[in-house]
Design an enzyme around this catalytic site. Sequence first.
Site, PDB file in Angstrom:
ATOM      1  N   LYS A 172       0.874  -1.180   0.000  1.00  0.00           N
ATOM      2  CA  LYS A 172       0.000   0.000   0.000  1.00  0.00           C
ATOM      3  C   LYS A 172       0.905   1.222   0.000  1.00  0.00           C
ATOM      4  O   LYS A 172       1.400   1.651   1.023  1.00  0.00           O
ATOM      5  CB  LYS A 172      -0.886  -0.026   1.261  1.00  0.00           C
ATOM      6  CG  LYS A 172      -2.251   0.578   1.117  1.00  0.00           C
ATOM      7  CD  LYS A 172      -2.265   2.048   0.736  1.00  0.00           C
ATOM      8  CE  LYS A 172      -1.979   2.965   1.897  1.00  0.00           C
ATOM      9  NZ  LYS A 172      -1.781   4.366   1.482  1.00  0.00           N
ATOM     10  N   GLU A 247       9.284   1.854  10.966  1.00  0.00           N
ATOM     11  CA  GLU A 247      10.328   2.874  10.736  1.00  0.00           C
ATOM     12  C   GLU A 247       9.628   4.221  10.784  1.00  0.00           C
ATOM     13  O   GLU A 247       8.844   4.549   9.893  1.00  0.00           O
ATOM     14  CB  GLU A 247      10.982   2.666   9.367  1.00  0.00           C
ATOM     15  CG  GLU A 247      11.685   1.337   9.207  1.00  0.00           C
ATOM     16  CD  GLU A 247      12.851   1.169  10.145  1.00  0.00           C
ATOM     17  OE1 GLU A 247      13.409   2.186  10.603  1.00  0.00           O
ATOM     18  OE2 GLU A 247      13.194   0.017  10.441  1.00  0.00           O
ATOM     19  N   CYS A 281      13.599  11.322   6.540  1.00  0.00           N
ATOM     20  CA  CYS A 281      13.586  11.035   7.982  1.00  0.00           C
ATOM     21  C   CYS A 281      14.984  11.172   8.577  1.00  0.00           C
ATOM     22  O   CYS A 281      15.132  11.349   9.784  1.00  0.00           O
ATOM     23  CB  CYS A 281      13.050   9.631   8.212  1.00  0.00           C
ATOM     24  SG  CYS A 281      13.952   8.400   7.250  1.00  0.00           S
ATOM     25  N   GLU A 380       9.286  16.868  15.118  1.00  0.00           N
ATOM     26  CA  GLU A 380       9.689  16.676  13.725  1.00  0.00           C
ATOM     27  C   GLU A 380       8.971  17.695  12.824  1.00  0.00           C
ATOM     28  O   GLU A 380       7.741  17.785  12.843  1.00  0.00           O
ATOM     29  CB  GLU A 380       9.336  15.255  13.266  1.00  0.00           C
ATOM     30  CG  GLU A 380       9.857  14.947  11.867  1.00  0.00           C
ATOM     31  CD  GLU A 380       9.441  13.573  11.353  1.00  0.00           C
ATOM     32  OE1 GLU A 380       8.268  13.214  11.489  1.00  0.00           O
ATOM     33  OE2 GLU A 380      10.304  12.866  10.796  1.00  0.00           O
TER      34      GLU A 380
HETATM   35  P1  NAD Z   1       2.094   8.687   7.257  1.00  0.00           P
HETATM   36  O1  NAD Z   1       2.301   7.971   8.535  1.00  0.00           O
HETATM   37  O2  NAD Z   1       1.040   9.718   7.194  1.00  0.00           O
HETATM   38  O3  NAD Z   1       1.736   7.660   6.074  1.00  0.00           O
HETATM   39  C1  NAD Z   1       2.599   6.590   5.743  1.00  0.00           C
HETATM   40  C2  NAD Z   1       1.787   5.491   5.077  1.00  0.00           C
HETATM   41  O4  NAD Z   1       0.882   4.948   6.034  1.00  0.00           O
HETATM   42  C3  NAD Z   1       0.928   5.956   3.909  1.00  0.00           C
HETATM   43  O5  NAD Z   1       0.922   4.970   2.911  1.00  0.00           O
HETATM   44  C4  NAD Z   1      -0.456   6.090   4.534  1.00  0.00           C
HETATM   45  O6  NAD Z   1      -1.498   5.961   3.612  1.00  0.00           O
HETATM   46  C5  NAD Z   1      -0.429   4.939   5.523  1.00  0.00           C
HETATM   47  N1  NAD Z   1      -1.349   5.068   6.660  1.00  0.00           N
HETATM   48  C6  NAD Z   1      -1.796   6.199   7.249  1.00  0.00           C
HETATM   49  N2  NAD Z   1      -2.638   5.893   8.262  1.00  0.00           N
HETATM   50  C7  NAD Z   1      -2.709   4.537   8.326  1.00  0.00           C
HETATM   51  C8  NAD Z   1      -3.397   3.620   9.179  1.00  0.00           C
HETATM   52  N3  NAD Z   1      -4.174   4.030  10.169  1.00  0.00           N
HETATM   53  N4  NAD Z   1      -3.231   2.293   8.952  1.00  0.00           N
HETATM   54  C9  NAD Z   1      -2.424   1.860   7.952  1.00  0.00           C
HETATM   55  N5  NAD Z   1      -1.770   2.683   7.121  1.00  0.00           N
HETATM   56  C10 NAD Z   1      -1.892   4.014   7.311  1.00  0.00           C
HETATM   57  O7  NAD Z   1       3.518   9.263   6.865  1.00  0.00           O
HETATM   58  P2  NAD Z   1       3.859  10.236   5.659  1.00  0.00           P
HETATM   59  O8  NAD Z   1       3.323  11.596   5.993  1.00  0.00           O
HETATM   60  O9  NAD Z   1       3.522   9.584   4.386  1.00  0.00           O
HETATM   61  O10 NAD Z   1       5.473  10.253   5.754  1.00  0.00           O
HETATM   62  C11 NAD Z   1       6.198  11.129   6.566  1.00  0.00           C
HETATM   63  C12 NAD Z   1       6.664  10.447   7.821  1.00  0.00           C
HETATM   64  O11 NAD Z   1       7.398   9.268   7.498  1.00  0.00           O
HETATM   65  C13 NAD Z   1       7.632  11.301   8.620  1.00  0.00           C
HETATM   66  O12 NAD Z   1       7.294  11.240   9.974  1.00  0.00           O
HETATM   67  C14 NAD Z   1       8.984  10.631   8.380  1.00  0.00           C
HETATM   68  O13 NAD Z   1       9.940  10.832   9.395  1.00  0.00           O
HETATM   69  C15 NAD Z   1       8.596   9.217   8.269  1.00  0.00           C
HETATM   70  N6  NAD Z   1       9.629   8.451   7.563  1.00  0.00           N
HETATM   71  C16 NAD Z   1      10.391   7.576   8.272  1.00  0.00           C
HETATM   72  C17 NAD Z   1      11.397   6.860   7.636  1.00  0.00           C
HETATM   73  C18 NAD Z   1      12.257   5.857   8.379  1.00  0.00           C
HETATM   74  O14 NAD Z   1      12.917   5.063   7.731  1.00  0.00           O
HETATM   75  N7  NAD Z   1      12.285   5.873   9.697  1.00  0.00           N
HETATM   76  C19 NAD Z   1      11.621   7.048   6.269  1.00  0.00           C
HETATM   77  C20 NAD Z   1      10.815   7.964   5.584  1.00  0.00           C
HETATM   78  C21 NAD Z   1       9.811   8.658   6.237  1.00  0.00           C
END
Ligand code: NAD
Length: 477
Positions: A172, A247, A281, A380
């Site tokens: 997804k 992550e 991140c 963040e």
């Molecule tokens: P997000 O958490 O909003 O979404 C990430 C994914 O999760 C998307 O595909 C979204 O549709 C899905 N999602 C959202 N709610 C969900 C739920 N309740 N159940 C299942 N899936 C769900 O994150 P974002 O805004 O897309 O990305 C930014 C964040 O990602 C930042 O906090 C960043 O630090 C983090 N990030 C972490 C890493 C790492 O390796 N640690 C790498 C890249 C980004």
Amino acid sequence: MKDRKNYIGGKFLPAVNGGLLDVVAPATEKVYARIPDSDDQDIALAVKAAEEAFPSWSGLSAEQRADHLRKVADSIESCLDELAELESIDTGKPVSLAKRVDIPRASANFRFFASAAEQFSSEAHIGSAMLNYTHRHPLGVVGCISPWNLPLYLLTWKIAPALAAGNTVVAKPSEVTPLTAARLGEICRDAGLPDGVLNIVHGRGTKAGQALVTNATVKAISFTGGTATGRAIATLAAPMFKKLSLELGGKNPSLVFADANFDEAVETSVRAAFTNQGEICLCGSRIFVQGDIYDEFKKAFVNKVKVLKVGNPSEKDTDIGALVSEEHRQKVMNYVDLAINEGGRILTGGKVPDQLARGYFYEPTVIEGLDAFCRTNTEEIFGPVVTIQPFFDEDEAVRYANTTEYGLSATVWTRDLDRAHRVSSRIKSGIVWINCWMMRDLRTPFGGVKNSGVGREGGWEAMRFFTEPQNVCIKRN
Ligand code: NAD
């Protein structure tokens, strides 16, 4: 405008409910694609396809699976220009960055885990009374959920090891940046990956994502995204006893000691702060500089930031493209307001560029005068905003580095090897870079501590996550 479809069991299908979501190009603010607004019905179809494909995929030899993964890697490479352009349209990032980093890394992920499949092995424990060996079985159907900042790079970082280990996958991707994932479905089909081995379901997190997390057939969830989302997923998945790899967010410090290679520290700290508009991140968003060189460092750093070119992501010399969405830019702007309220002084940036009326652009912003414990310095922001502040000695630097609830990565700049070891062991983070940033060897464990996540990706860690160990004990005579 071409509507994208889900990729399920080797077919391209609309959402069962017929719903569609608009996808907006952040650099132009235009709707340029639509994706299925999938729900539990589409997830159920994808899980069924993955379940049916599992026996034959897991029954292939490691070499046969590796062959398939290498073919996908080859195809990604041959579509480099097209994929880089799609990634740039979707995210707003410079196309040059996508061409240099995102897409090559996506093919490298498949290539790397093709080798991992061939070389993965397990332990034997040989005693006088018995012989034990560990058999590592694939889990079955697994779910991979990825964010918008490095769309294809991070999605393939999960899919590749899951497939290499013999699982079948329902993925997804982020609904904000779905284009390269949609193209990956076509690439996998054309590269001959058997139907149902990889299924890609588009849609919202709270609908399609949540349906994937709660589907009883799905044995593990590998998730990258925000900390709050990770918490929500853990709350749903833990009572179902699913394996979870999370992550999450970061708020990473760069510590610059007075004995550092000054020019390299400045140059790399600018890159660490602003690559991908600061939407990585791992970005170093809090810079702490030893007092003796603080003024000199600040001046050199700000001078370099001032010449970064913000603008059209398609132009070769653009350093900083658009932020991913209007909502995200607003969040970043709110943090800059907060920083000012907390006593921060803007050294450069702090506004929407005058010449860019359209698109979600924001100037690279440097703020000083904040204490290490304020909200701006502990929450963040995930945008082109960096803070800079002095420290007195090593203890203070380590204390500042550890003030946040996050613990993903840190960078230490020093020529003193003893100090490098000492400081890195005192910093609470999953990764510490000494005199560099974002150098990645895919064999190393990748992940964070504290609110930055649970579990590790990369190398054997990923292969272990995507397998279940079984102890086989044989009595010896
Ligand atoms: P997000 O958490 O909003 O979404 C990430 C994914 O999760 C998307 O595909 C979204 O549709 C899905 N999602 C959202 N709610 C969900 C739920 N309740 N159940 C299942 N899936 C769900 O994150 P974002 O805004 O897309 O990305 C930014 C964040 O990602 C930042 O906090 C960043 O630090 C983090 N990030 C972490 C890493 C790492 O390796 N640690 C790498 C890249 C980004």
